[in-house]
Motif scaffolding. Structure first.
Motif, short mmCIF file in Angstrom:
data_model
loop_
_atom_site.label_atom_id
_atom_site.label_comp_id
_atom_site.label_asym_id
_atom_site.label_seq_id
_atom_site.Cartn_x
_atom_site.Cartn_y
_atom_site.Cartn_z
N UNK A 1 14.66 -1.52 -3.34
CA UNK A 1 14.11 -2.07 -4.57
C UNK A 1 12.93 -1.23 -5.07
N UNK A 2 12.09 -0.78 -4.12
CA UNK A 2 10.93 0.03 -4.49
C UNK A 2 11.37 1.37 -5.07
N UNK A 3 12.37 2.00 -4.44
CA UNK A 3 12.85 3.30 -4.94
C UNK A 3 13.46 3.15 -6.34
N UNK A 4 14.23 2.10 -6.52
CA UNK A 4 14.82 1.89 -7.85
C UNK A 4 13.74 1.66 -8.90
N UNK A 5 12.70 0.92 -8.55
CA UNK A 5 11.61 0.68 -9.49
C UNK A 5 10.85 1.97 -9.79
N UNK A 6 10.64 2.82 -8.77
CA UNK A 6 9.93 4.09 -8.99
C UNK A 6 10.71 5.00 -9.92
N UNK A 7 12.02 5.08 -9.73
CA UNK A 7 12.84 5.90 -10.62
C UNK A 7 12.84 5.34 -12.04
N UNK A 8 12.76 4.03 -12.15
CA UNK A 8 12.69 3.43 -13.47
C UNK A 8 11.36 3.74 -14.17
N UNK A 9 10.27 3.75 -13.40
CA UNK A 9 8.94 4.00 -13.98
C UNK A 9 8.76 5.47 -14.33
N UNK A 10 9.17 6.38 -13.40
CA UNK A 10 8.90 7.81 -13.58
C UNK A 10 10.05 8.57 -14.21
N UNK A 11 11.17 7.95 -14.40
CA UNK A 11 12.27 8.60 -15.09
C UNK A 11 13.21 9.36 -14.20
N UNK A 12 12.69 10.15 -13.25
CA UNK A 12 13.53 10.92 -12.35
C UNK A 12 12.75 11.21 -11.07
N UNK A 13 13.50 11.63 -10.06
CA UNK A 13 12.87 11.93 -8.78
C UNK A 13 12.00 13.18 -8.86
N UNK A 14 12.35 14.14 -9.69
CA UNK A 14 11.54 15.35 -9.84
C UNK A 14 10.16 15.02 -10.41
N UNK A 15 10.12 14.16 -11.41
CA UNK A 15 8.82 13.76 -11.97
C UNK A 15 7.96 13.05 -10.92
N UNK A 16 8.59 12.25 -10.09
CA UNK A 16 7.85 11.55 -9.04
C UNK A 16 7.27 12.53 -8.04
N UNK A 17 8.05 13.55 -7.64
CA UNK A 17 7.56 14.53 -6.66
C UNK A 17 6.40 15.34 -7.24
N UNK A 18 6.50 15.75 -8.48
CA UNK A 18 5.40 16.51 -9.11
C UNK A 18 4.12 15.70 -9.16
N UNK A 19 4.23 14.44 -9.49
CA UNK A 19 3.04 13.59 -9.56
C UNK A 19 2.45 13.36 -8.17
N UNK A 20 3.31 13.27 -7.15
CA UNK A 20 2.82 13.11 -5.77
C UNK A 20 2.02 14.32 -5.33
N UNK A 21 2.51 15.53 -5.67
CA UNK A 21 1.79 16.75 -5.30
C UNK A 21 0.44 16.81 -6.00
N UNK B 1 0.84 -1.21 0.00
CA UNK B 1 0.00 0.00 0.00
C UNK B 1 0.87 1.25 0.00
N UNK B 2 1.90 1.26 0.82
CA UNK B 2 2.77 2.43 0.86
C UNK B 2 3.58 2.57 -0.41
N UNK B 3 3.99 1.45 -1.00
CA UNK B 3 4.72 1.51 -2.27
C UNK B 3 3.87 2.14 -3.36
N UNK B 4 2.57 1.85 -3.35
CA UNK B 4 1.69 2.42 -4.37
C UNK B 4 1.30 3.86 -4.06
N UNK B 5 1.23 4.22 -2.76
CA UNK B 5 0.82 5.58 -2.40
C UNK B 5 1.99 6.56 -2.41
N UNK C 1 3.93 5.76 -6.05
CA UNK C 1 3.02 5.78 -7.21
C UNK C 1 3.30 4.60 -8.16
N UNK C 2 3.44 3.43 -7.60
CA UNK C 2 3.65 2.23 -8.40
C UNK C 2 2.34 1.46 -8.53
N UNK C 3 2.25 0.66 -9.55
CA UNK C 3 1.08 -0.18 -9.78
C UNK C 3 1.36 -1.59 -9.26
N UNK C 4 0.30 -2.37 -9.03
CA UNK C 4 0.53 -3.75 -8.58
C UNK C 4 1.38 -4.56 -9.57
#
Length: 588
Positions: free
Chosen positions: A192-212, A154-158, A161-164
């Motif tokens: 492992x979760x952080x590495x997968x998130x960076x792989x899905x979203x491309x960069x940490x900045x993109x991940x932060x924008x999507x979280x906001x 649940x926390x990995x997806x919230x 922003x990863x999918x099952x």
């Protein structure tokens, strides 16, 4: 490491031009001479700096060269080592008139020294050399790292922003559930979760924008979440499903809510009648009673809102719920009574004393006060019976129940109606004296007295509710019962820093520091293990690495069992003391 005497002997041997056997004899003799003069020099230097009589020199003891070179070699190995040295030293020397030829590749003296060093440092008691062991990694308490942390799906997806489907390829493990009586949960390594998130979203900045962006959408959704939950609760009631006992006796349909709603209806009617009587008579006491009824009606509407809000379901912003809204509403009610009721009544009475007006016919005033006395008395009786029932359920006296503010809404209704009955009696008495004396002064004094009564009641309401909001301990008898139940558990040696806080709505938050019995915990863990298998596993250890792996595996299992034991103790406390809603047990 070789002694200093060995280094000295080696230097003397290298300077000699004869065979090794002769070298060793010369080295020994030179070493004795050197040691003798060295001790003499030390003695002379010590005597020059002191007036004491110099001590006589001790005669140096004779010692074998093998004892000088390697003093730690065992007795059984000396003969073998000396024989080897003699054979090496006689190679290429005339023996019996014949010269023994030296081999082409003779073993140098350095290898012999290495053998001696190896025998001194590496040999075990059984004669088998100990294998070299790698340096064990120790815990660094100053390090800060999140790589070894676990994350739930649940926390990995919230948070990331990863999918099952993204989590299916990640390595997973099972851990003990943090919730009581729940099966183990699946978790992932954070790295492992952080590495997968960076792989899905491309960069940490993109991940932060999507979280906001998603956080804004979540807040919009929460605006309607309470309405949905309320509808679901109503649906469960209609379907006849079981609900919590707190829901049955809470809200405006509960015991406290019914008392407050009845008081709102009666006080609003009294306000209308008293307003008409004041307009007809112009009495100052009637004006005070009119203001009194208005203040009671407004305050009880505030109480009704507090009761309705107190049963609202907890959310992320208020994880412990809204139970204290009863105390907040009661506090606002007390402040309202003090400001509006007390202030206006005393002000109107003082105005009557400064500028007295002639009194008109007070017949309708007496009539309205009589009806108000009956209605306020009925409301007071209903509130009193509710307080009495609540005190019996909590094994408390009525006085303690009121002073502790166990049910603040009913307490406010009870005190307000008690003040209303007393105020009606005082106002009727002062109006009668004014009619007999044909003077407005007693009527104005009655208004001031009614204001004083309201001020006293308001002060008491403010005091009890402030004490509850600040944080008030439960009665000592109840706290002692909970402590006894906790200390009687086999896993607990002692408890410290105990706190039992009354949260309102008959709910308690209990906190304690526990001294856990590690021996009993380990014994309980071993009861679930096969000791014979553990013994066989231990006997197979060959180095400390295998021992470390064994300790880490079972140490983690014991820590998980510690969490399970805390859950068991909390469930036992809640079963015997249902008023405990939040139980915080901490390990010393």
């Amino acid at each position: 490491m070789f002694p200093r005497s060995y280094s000295l002997a080696k230097q003397l041997c290298h300077k000699c031009e004869y065979s090794c056997l002769v070298n060793f004899r010369v080295a020994k003799r030179n070493y004795v001479v050197y040691d003798k003069y060295f001790n003499l020099a030390k003695c002379l230097r010590r005597n020059l700096s002191s007036t004491k009589k110099p001590e006589p020199l001790e005669k140096p003891k004779k010692q074998a060269i093998i004892d000088v070179i390697a003093p730690k070699i065992r007795e059984g190995e000396k003969d073998t080592l000396l024989k080897d040295i003699k054979e090496k030293s006689l190679e290429g020397v005339n023996v019996g008139g014949k010269k023994k030829e030296a081999p082409v590749a003779a073993e140098p003296i350095a290898k012999l020294k290495e053998k001696i060093l190896h025998k001194q440092q590496g040999s075990a008691e059984d004669g088998v050399p100990t294998p070299q062991q790698k340096k064990r990694k120790r815990v660094d308490f100053t390090a800060s790292s999140l790589e070894r942390n676990f994350i739930t799906p649940v926390r990995a997806m919230s948070d990331f922003l990863l999918k099952p489907s993204d989590l299916e390829t990640l390595p997973k493990t099972k851990r003990r559930s943090p919730y009581e009586a729940e099966p183990p949960i699946t978790v992932y390594w954070r790295r492992d979760v952080e590495a997968k998130a960076l792989q899905v979203w491309g960069s940490r900045e993109n991940l932060i924008k999507e979280c906001i962006k998603r956080d804004i959408e979540r807040k919009k959704y929460q605006q309607n979440i309470f309405t949905v939950k309320r509808r679901l609760r109503d649906y469960r009631r209609e379907m006849g499903k079981s609900v919590e006992a707190a829901d049955v006796e809470s809200g405006l349909m509960g015991r406290s809510g019914k008392v407050v709603l009845m008081a709102v209806g009666i006080n609003s009617m009294n306000f209308l009648f008293k307003l008409g009587a004041w307009i007809l008579t112009g009495s100052h006491s009637m004006f005070s009673e009119c203001i009194h009824s208005l203040a009671d009606t407004i305050n009880q509407l505030i109480l009704a809102y507090g009761i309705h809000k107190s049963v609202q379901i907890a959310d992320s912003n208020h994880p412990y719920g809204y139970t204290n809204m009863k105390y907040v509403a009661s506090l606002i009610s007390g402040v309202g009574i003090f400001c509006v009721g007390t202030g206006l009544s005393i002000y109107h009475g003082i105005s009557g004393l400064i500028d007295p007006q002639p009194i008109e016919d007070l017949f309708w005033g007496y009539f309205v006060l009589g009806g108000s006395l009956i209605s306020e008395g009925a409301t007071w009786y209903v509130a009193f019976m509710s307080v009495r029932k609540g005190a019996q359920e909590n094994n408390m006296s009525i006085k303690d129940y009121i002073f502790r503010g166990q049910d603040p809404s009913v307490n406010v209704v009870l005190l307000e109606d008690a003040a209303a009955v007393i105020g009606v009696t005082v106002a009727a008495t002062c109006m009668g004296i004014s009619s007999l004396l044909n003077s407005p002064i007693p009527d104005a004094m009655g208004s001031i007295l009614v204001g004083g009564i309201l001020g006293t009641v308001a002060s008491f309401i403010i005091y009890t509710n402030v004490a509850a909001l600040v944080g008030r301990s439960i009665p000592q008898e109840n706290l002692d019962k909970i402590n006894s139940e906790l200390e009687s558990d086999v896993m607990i040696r002692a408890i410290h820093d105990v706190k039992g806080i009354d949260m309102g709505n008959y709910l308690v938050r209990y906190k304690a520091e526990m001294d856990f019995d590690g021996r009993e915990l380990t014994r309980a863990y071993l009861d679930k293990e096969d000791l014979n298998n553990l013994l066989e596993e231990v006997r197979k250890f060959e180095n400390i690495d295998q021992l470390e792996e064994f300790m880490l595996k079972h140490g983690e299992a014991i820590v998980d069992m510690l969490g399970g034991e805390i859950d068991r103790i909390e469930m036992k406390l809640r079963k015997k003391h249902p008023e405990i809603r939040h139980c915080d047990l901490e390990i010393l």
